[in-house]
Design a protein around this motif. Structure first.
Motif, PDB file in Angstrom:
ATOM      1  N   ILE A   1       0.622  -1.116  -0.448  1.00  0.00           N
ATOM      2  CA  ILE A   1       0.424  -0.030   0.103  1.00  0.00           C
ATOM      3  C   ILE A   1       1.123   1.684   0.101  1.00  0.00           C
ATOM      4  CG2 ILE A   1      -1.928   1.895   1.377  1.00  0.00           C
ATOM      5  CD1 ILE A   1      -2.345  -1.206   1.820  1.00  0.00           C
ATOM      6  N   ASP A   2       1.725   1.135   1.226  1.00  0.00           N
ATOM      7  CA  ASP A   2       3.161   2.340   0.828  1.00  0.00           C
ATOM      8  C   ASP A   2       3.613   2.674  -0.377  1.00  0.00           C
ATOM      9  OD1 ASP A   2       2.119   2.806   3.546  1.00  0.00           O
ATOM     10  OD2 ASP A   2       4.344   1.858   4.195  1.00  0.00           O
ATOM     11  N   LYS A   3       3.838   1.492  -1.100  1.00  0.00           N
ATOM     12  CA  LYS A   3       4.495   1.662  -2.269  1.00  0.00           C
ATOM     13  C   LYS A   3       3.418   2.318  -3.948  1.00  0.00           C
ATOM     14  CE  LYS A   3       8.811  -1.225  -2.020  1.00  0.00           C
ATOM     15  NZ  LYS A   3       8.940  -2.553  -2.244  1.00  0.00           N
ATOM     16  N   THR A   4       2.063   1.883  -3.238  1.00  0.00           N
ATOM     17  CA  THR A   4       1.189   1.767  -4.587  1.00  0.00           C
ATOM     18  C   THR A   4       1.043   3.681  -4.044  1.00  0.00           C
ATOM     19  OG1 THR A   4       0.082   0.339  -4.378  1.00  0.00           O
ATOM     20  CG2 THR A   4      -1.147   1.696  -4.551  1.00  0.00           C
ATOM     21  N   PHE A   5       0.965   3.895  -2.901  1.00  0.00           N
ATOM     22  CA  PHE A   5       0.517   5.843  -2.794  1.00  0.00           C
ATOM     23  C   PHE A   5       2.087   6.634  -3.154  1.00  0.00           C
ATOM     24  CE2 PHE A   5      -2.383   4.369   0.590  1.00  0.00           C
ATOM     25  CZ  PHE A   5      -3.712   4.935  -0.137  1.00  0.00           C
ATOM     26  N   ALA A   6       2.927   5.795  -2.455  1.00  0.00           N
ATOM     27  CA  ALA A   6       4.354   6.761  -3.554  1.00  0.00           C
ATOM     28  C   ALA A   6       4.540   6.587  -5.213  1.00  0.00           C
ATOM     29  CB  ALA A   6       5.679   6.036  -2.966  1.00  0.00           C
ATOM     30  N   TRP A   7       3.848   5.634  -5.394  1.00  0.00           N
ATOM     31  CA  TRP A   7       4.329   5.719  -7.010  1.00  0.00           C
ATOM     32  C   TRP A   7       2.951   7.309  -7.455  1.00  0.00           C
ATOM     33  CZ3 TRP A   7      -0.021   3.713 -10.510  1.00  0.00           C
ATOM     34  CH2 TRP A   7       0.532   3.675 -12.318  1.00  0.00           C
ATOM     35  N   MET A   8       1.488   6.851  -7.153  1.00  0.00           N
ATOM     36  CA  MET A   8       0.595   7.616  -7.453  1.00  0.00           C
ATOM     37  C   MET A   8       1.216   9.318  -7.045  1.00  0.00           C
ATOM     38  SD  MET A   8      -2.780   5.542  -6.198  1.00  0.00           S
ATOM     39  CE  MET A   8      -3.767   6.938  -6.238  1.00  0.00           C
TER      40      MET A   8
ATOM     41  N   LYS B   1       3.253  14.603  -9.005  1.00  0.00           N
ATOM     42  CA  LYS B   1       3.765  15.400  -9.144  1.00  0.00           C
ATOM     43  C   LYS B   1       4.070  15.718 -11.049  1.00  0.00           C
ATOM     44  CE  LYS B   1       5.928  14.751  -5.308  1.00  0.00           C
ATOM     45  NZ  LYS B   1       7.080  14.829  -4.357  1.00  0.00           N
ATOM     46  N   LYS B   2       4.356  14.192 -11.888  1.00  0.00           N
ATOM     47  CA  LYS B   2       4.688  14.161 -13.237  1.00  0.00           C
ATOM     48  C   LYS B   2       4.140  15.363 -14.214  1.00  0.00           C
ATOM     49  CE  LYS B   2       7.532  10.639 -13.582  1.00  0.00           C
ATOM     50  NZ  LYS B   2       8.178   9.233 -14.216  1.00  0.00           N
ATOM     51  N   GLU B   3       2.273  14.967 -13.450  1.00  0.00           N
ATOM     52  CA  GLU B   3       1.152  15.961 -14.520  1.00  0.00           C
ATOM     53  C   GLU B   3       1.818  16.878 -13.832  1.00  0.00           C
ATOM     54  OE1 GLU B   3      -2.631  14.057 -14.291  1.00  0.00           O
ATOM     55  OE2 GLU B   3      -2.004  11.919 -14.202  1.00  0.00           O
TER      56      GLU B   3
END
Length: 160
Positions: free
Chosen positions: A142-149, A154-156
């Protein structure tokens, strides 16, 4: 409610009915006064053929004698049980068992057996505490998923 005829009650008094019918008649007598009157009439008509107790006082005396014999037998059994209880050796008595348990507890306490058991128990529990501090696999995903999101957001935001 079904009522029985006088002739049926007469057969009942003469004991000319089967067991099931007798039970039905007997249970019916508890609830029906009309049939009770017919039953009493049948008994009074057949009173001469019913067995006669020759001497009622002798019957009562026989019953009371049997009761006193049974009471005397019960008293003998109680005396025998008390005699058996009195003959128990000391090592079969409850007080001896309690003293033995207390002595064993004191011996184990002063020898340090209980202390070593407590140390062993804490050592066994220690690895479980470390596992509780480490996050579970699900929390890591879950933590890795939130970090990826967050990185996608940020990119957008940078593109705009």
């Amino acid at each position: 409610m079904k009522h029985f005829s006088y002739n049926e009650w007469l057969d009942y008094v003469k004991d000319e009915t089967n067991e099931k019918t007798r039970e039905e008649f007997e249970s019916h007598l508890y609830t029906c006064d009309q049939c009770l009157d017919l039953y009493l009439q049948a008994v009074s008509v057949h009173e001469s053929s019913l067995p006669i107790l020759s001497n009622e006082s002798s019957f009562t005396d026989l019953v009371m004698t049997d009761i006193s014999k049974q009471n005397a037998g019960n008293k003998r059994l109680e005396v025998q049980k008390q005699a058996v209880k009195a003959k128990k050796p000391f090592y079969q008595q409850a007080a001896f068992h309690y003293l033995l348990a207390a002595a064993a507890t004191l011996l184990l306490t002063f020898s340090g057996v209980f202390q070593s058991l407590a140390t062993y128990a804490s050592a066994v529990e220690a690895p479980q505490n470390m596992e509780e501090k480490r996050p579970s696999v699900t929390e890591g995903v879950i933590d890795k998923t939130f970090a990826w999101m967050d990185s996608l957001e940020k990119k957008e935001a940078n593109k705009k």
